[in-house]
Design an enzyme around this catalytic site. Structure first.
Site, PDB file in Angstrom:
ATOM      1  N   ASP A 177       0.807  -1.219   0.000  1.00  0.00           N
ATOM      2  CA  ASP A 177       0.000   0.000   0.000  1.00  0.00           C
ATOM      3  C   ASP A 177       0.845   1.277   0.000  1.00  0.00           C
ATOM      4  O   ASP A 177       0.314   2.378   0.040  1.00  0.00           O
ATOM      5  CB  ASP A 177      -0.965   0.014   1.188  1.00  0.00           C
ATOM      6  CG  ASP A 177      -0.246   0.004   2.527  1.00  0.00           C
ATOM      7  OD1 ASP A 177       0.939  -0.379   2.564  1.00  0.00           O
ATOM      8  OD2 ASP A 177      -0.867   0.390   3.531  1.00  0.00           O
ATOM      9  N   GLU A 178       2.157   1.145  -0.044  1.00  0.00           N
ATOM     10  CA  GLU A 178       3.044   2.309  -0.107  1.00  0.00           C
ATOM     11  C   GLU A 178       3.613   2.446  -1.514  1.00  0.00           C
ATOM     12  O   GLU A 178       3.630   1.499  -2.284  1.00  0.00           O
ATOM     13  CB  GLU A 178       4.173   2.168   0.912  1.00  0.00           C
ATOM     14  CG  GLU A 178       3.657   2.169   2.337  1.00  0.00           C
ATOM     15  CD  GLU A 178       4.770   2.150   3.354  1.00  0.00           C
ATOM     16  OE1 GLU A 178       5.812   2.775   3.101  1.00  0.00           O
ATOM     17  OE2 GLU A 178       4.590   1.496   4.384  1.00  0.00           O
TER      18      GLU A 178
END
Length: 85
Positions: free
Chosen positions: A65-66
């Site tokens: 998710d980064e």
């Protein structure tokens, strides 16, 4: 307390603190052997020699998710550096 992974149950005593130790993972960054290797180039100033053209590629080094990390390699001196978004 219950282990989420194996389900083992351990009673918690109020006088014994629980300490968890985790090991930091070592991450290696892939190094490209051939300079051209079919990589695209962009205008990016090399911090070592000042050349303004570099090869670039993206790698997902952190959690999904980064954002990805952008790597650059100078077309002149071969210096490699990275940029985080």
């Amino acid at each position: 307390m219950v282990c989420r992974k194996c389900g083992m149950r351990v009673p918690k005593s109020s006088n014994n603190p629980i300490v968890s130790v985790t090991n930091k993972l070592e991450r290696t960054v892939p190094v490209l052997e051939q300079e051209s290797a079919g990589l695209p180039t962009t205008k990016a100033k090399c911090p070592e020699c000042g050349n303004d053209t570099a090869y670039w590629w993206l790698r997902q080094l952190r959690a999904a998710d980064e954002s990805e990390v952008r790597f650059f390699r100078c077309t002149k001196c071969g210096n490699t550096w990275r940029e985080y978004d």
